[in-house]
Design a protein around this motif. Structure first.
Motif: not given
Length: 261
Positions: A203-204, A209-210
């Motif tokens: 998982a990236v 992005l988070n």
């Protein structure tokens, strides 16, 4: 003549013979009237059986003419005796005719029974052939299954025989990476590898992005033209040519618009 006959002879188109009217004189009994029951196709032209009937009629007429008159007791007794003899003769003839008819019927029945038996035998032979074919198909299917099982067992035995002594084999890395079904590409769970347990490993995870702050920084770094999209309306298609001719697609659109209205 009998020696020369054409393909289209008179007998092929001949109709039933013509029977003209006749007058019988008083006091005369023509012999031809005894055959009035015979017609064309039913007794005529006369054959062997009809000739026997004619001979019997002549004999009966001759017998009737030879009967003694009934003028004395002796002539009456003689007449009765002759009539009894004629009656016995008639009954014997009737019995003979009945026997002939029964024999003919028996022959017909025999032929019918023989034909029915032949048809039944043919049907039984066809059923047996179909039954035999079904058994042959089942037999061939069993043989093919046995052959497949035999080939599978032979391959298993050959694979086991390669390492019958249980010797350790040296690892061939090139062969493992060349075979896409090997343990390198597709490891089995029965040897202790569970690919789903480490699914989060791929998982990236990224700050931009988070998190909300990362998304705000990404928006600041992007140009204003990227967020503000400009969509140009498509130009209508030109369905009319310079000469004023309407194209086929334009005519179809006009018809569809009219139908929609």
């Amino acid at each position: 003549t009998l020696g020369t006959q054409t393909d289209y002879r008179d007998g092929e188109a001949q109709t039933d013979p013509y029977s003209p009217e006749y007058i019988v004189r008083s006091g005369s009994v023509p012999e031809i009237l005894t055959l009035a029951t015979l017609t064309w196709g039913r007794g005529l032209p006369a054959g062997q059986a009809e000739m026997e009937i004619i001979d019997r009629i002549r004999e009966k007429h001759a017998w009737e003419a030879a009967l003694p008159p009934m003028d004395s007791p002796s002539n009456v007794a003689k007449r009765l005796k002759m009539m009894e003899a004629m009656e016995r003769k008639e009954w014997a003839y009737r019995e003979e005719e009945i026997d002939k008819l029964q024999k003919a019927q028996m022959e017909v029945f025999k032929k019918l029974l023989q034909r029915r038996e032949e048809d039944q035998n043919e049907l039984d032979a066809m059923r047996l052939h179909n039954h035999w074919q079904n058994h042959q198909k089942a037999k061939e299917e069993k043989i093919r299954k046995i052959q497949r099982d035999c080939a599978l067992m032979i391959r298993k035995l050959i694979a086991k025989r390669k390492n019958c002594m249980g010797k350790l084999e040296r690892r061939d890395i090139i062969k493992e990476y060349n075979d896409f079904s090997s343990q390198i590409y597709a490891p089995l769970s029965r040897i202790g590898f569970f690919p789903d347990s480490n699914s989060d490993y791929y998982a990236v995870k990224n700050f931009y992005l988070n998190t909300f702050a990362g998304l705000c920084e990404v928006e600041k770094s992007v140009q204003h033209s990227v967020s503000q999209l400009k969509i140009k309306a498509p130009k209508p298609k030109c369905t009319i040519t310079k000469t004023g001719y309407i194209k086929r697609s334009g005519r179809l659109d006009a018809v569809l618009a009219q139908v929609h209205q």
